[in-house]
Write an enzyme that holds these catalytic residues in place. Structure first.
Site, PDB file in Angstrom:
ATOM      1  N   ARG A 292     -95.758 -68.946 -64.041  1.00  0.00           N
ATOM      2  CA  ARG A 292     -93.740 -68.850 -64.742  1.00  0.00           C
ATOM      3  C   ARG A 292     -94.361 -70.575 -65.612  1.00  0.00           C
ATOM      4  NH1 ARG A 292     -92.230 -67.026 -59.838  1.00  0.00           N
ATOM      5  NH2 ARG A 292     -90.774 -68.974 -59.838  1.00  0.00           N
TER       6      ARG A 292
ATOM      7  N   LYS B 264     -75.456 -72.843 -71.217  1.00  0.00           N
ATOM      8  CA  LYS B 264     -75.168 -71.514 -71.843  1.00  0.00           C
ATOM      9  C   LYS B 264     -74.596 -71.035 -70.246  1.00  0.00           C
ATOM     10  CE  LYS B 264     -77.522 -67.642 -70.923  1.00  0.00           C
ATOM     11  NZ  LYS B 264     -78.482 -66.576 -71.761  1.00  0.00           N
TER      12      LYS B 264
ATOM     13  N   GLU C 251     -70.828 -66.929 -73.874  1.00  0.00           N
ATOM     14  CA  GLU C 251     -72.293 -65.950 -74.351  1.00  0.00           C
ATOM     15  C   GLU C 251     -71.271 -64.977 -73.368  1.00  0.00           C
ATOM     16  OE1 GLU C 251     -76.362 -63.977 -73.696  1.00  0.00           O
ATOM     17  OE2 GLU C 251     -75.752 -65.972 -72.951  1.00  0.00           O
TER      18      GLU C 251
ATOM     19  N   LYS D 126     -72.585 -66.685 -78.671  1.00  0.00           N
ATOM     20  CA  LYS D 126     -73.855 -66.058 -79.211  1.00  0.00           C
ATOM     21  C   LYS D 126     -73.355 -64.593 -78.168  1.00  0.00           C
ATOM     22  CE  LYS D 126     -77.690 -65.520 -76.665  1.00  0.00           C
ATOM     23  NZ  LYS D 126     -79.530 -66.051 -75.757  1.00  0.00           N
TER      24      LYS D 126
END
EC number: 4.1.2.13
Length: 366
Positions: free
Chosen positions: A56, A147, A189, A231
């Site tokens: 990752r 976010k 979002e 978003k």
């Protein structure tokens, strides 16, 4: 001028406004590299790679070292907690690497969607309990924005009023307020999943309804709108819709109309999620949105994960000898979305089959 709220000082408001405006600099958007460990399992398995912390890290390093042109198209990067504290091969923190390129580091702060009691298959987002302490630490460690993803579904029974109220309160009264008090610009979002049989008109109506609930909650809790970003999903028909597929222009008009009816002009920008669209469709639809005439007081740009990374990941295939070629693919996708964010994309004659392949995953979770 400072807002009527006494929760933020003028200096805090000025900082939040400055960060938000920098993120939506014309021609730039966000690289969403905040996939959870579970989501990365799907990504890495698709190229035959084991989902280890090192793999990752290597993949995110590939993205963040794509070259000097990256910051021409990318203003900010959203990271998962693990990624936020990882380093390059030579020991440089990813946050410092991005900052040196003029790219703003951001952090995913929600802890995923869980079932919401009293609803039919709807969910709420967890992570509020220790959010204040985490935001304070992330800000100290270099994050400038955050976010938080919430999810709605369209069906004959959803979204319910219960879910609309819960998710709006979740985003507004706690997440956004806590972020701002810690100097982080909150990206709000409220994703409406593309699953379902709904037509474009119903998708537009539900989007308008969701936005009305969200901004009512944000205003009710004195969130400084000039220091936020939205978003949302683009307005599309459902993946199982059997009627005529809407055109890019149809999607653009439906999306802008929903925004005009629900998003205050004080919000600096709208950074769209790609929602499982193919890379090319996500670019074409963003371009169509920006070509709609009429009042559009916000920047309309991208915050893409899969729609920036899918071809890049496939090109890399986990092999060091493919890194440079994969980075070229990433830069190309970033460049075409940069053009689309100002309505100047004319189509990609070089787009291969991978760029046109749907990235839809049913009931998608991060």
């Amino acid at each position: 001028m400072a807002s009527y709220s006494q929760f933020l000082t003028k200096a805090q408001e000025d900082e939040l406004r400055s960060i938000a405006n920098a993120i939506v600099t014309p021609g730039k958007g966000i690289l969403a590299a905040d996939e959870s460990t579970g989501s990365m399992d799907k990504r890495l398995n698709s190229i035959g790679l084991e989902n280890t912390e090192e793999n990752r890290r290597k993949y995110r390093q590939l993205l963040f070292t794509a070259g000097a042109d990256l910051n021409k198209y990318i203003s900010g990067v959203i990271m998962f907690h693990e990624t936020f504290y990882q380093k390059t091969d030579d020991g440089k923190p990813f946050t410092a690497l991005l900052q040196e390129q003029g790219i703003i580091p951001g952090i995913k702060v929600d802890k995923g969607v869980v079932p919401m009691a009293g609803t039919i298959g709807e969910g709420t987002t967890q992570g509020l309990d220790d959010l204040n302490a985490r935001c304070a630490q992330y800000k100290k460690d270099g994050a400038q924005f955050a976010k938080w993803r919430c999810v709605h579904k369209i069906s004959s029974t959803t979204p319910s009023v219960t879910a609309l109220k819960e998710i709006a309160s979740n985003l507004g009264s706690r997440y956004a307020s806590i972020c701002q008090q810690n100097g982080l610009v909150p990206i709000v979002e409220p994703e409406i999943l593309p699953d379902g049989e709904h037509c474009l008109a119903r998708g537009q109506k539900i989007t308008e309804t969701v936005l009305s609930y969200v901004y009512h909650a944000l205003n009710e809790h004195h969130v400084f709108l000039e220091g936020t970003l939205l978003k949302p999903n683009m307005v599309t028909s459902g993946q199982s819709f059997t009627g005529e597929k809407p055109s890019n222009a149809d999607i653009g008009l439906a999306t802008v109309t929903a925004l005009q009816r629900g998003v205050p002009s004080a919000v600096p920008g709208v950074v769209f999620l790609s929602g499982g669209q193919s890379e090319e469709d996500a670019t074409l639809n963003l371009n169509a949105i920006n070509q709609v005439s009429g009042k559009k007081p916000w920047a309309l740009t991208f915050s893409y994960g899969r729609a920036l990374q899918a071809s890049c990941l496939a090109k890399w295939a986990g092999k060091d000898e493919n890194i440079a070629a994969a980075q070229e693919v990433l830069l190309h996708r970033a460049q075409v979305n940069s053009l689309a964010s100002v309505g100047k994309y004319t189509g990609d004659a070089s787009a291969d089959a991978a760029a046109s392949q749907s990235l839809f995953v049913a009931n998608h979770s991060y």
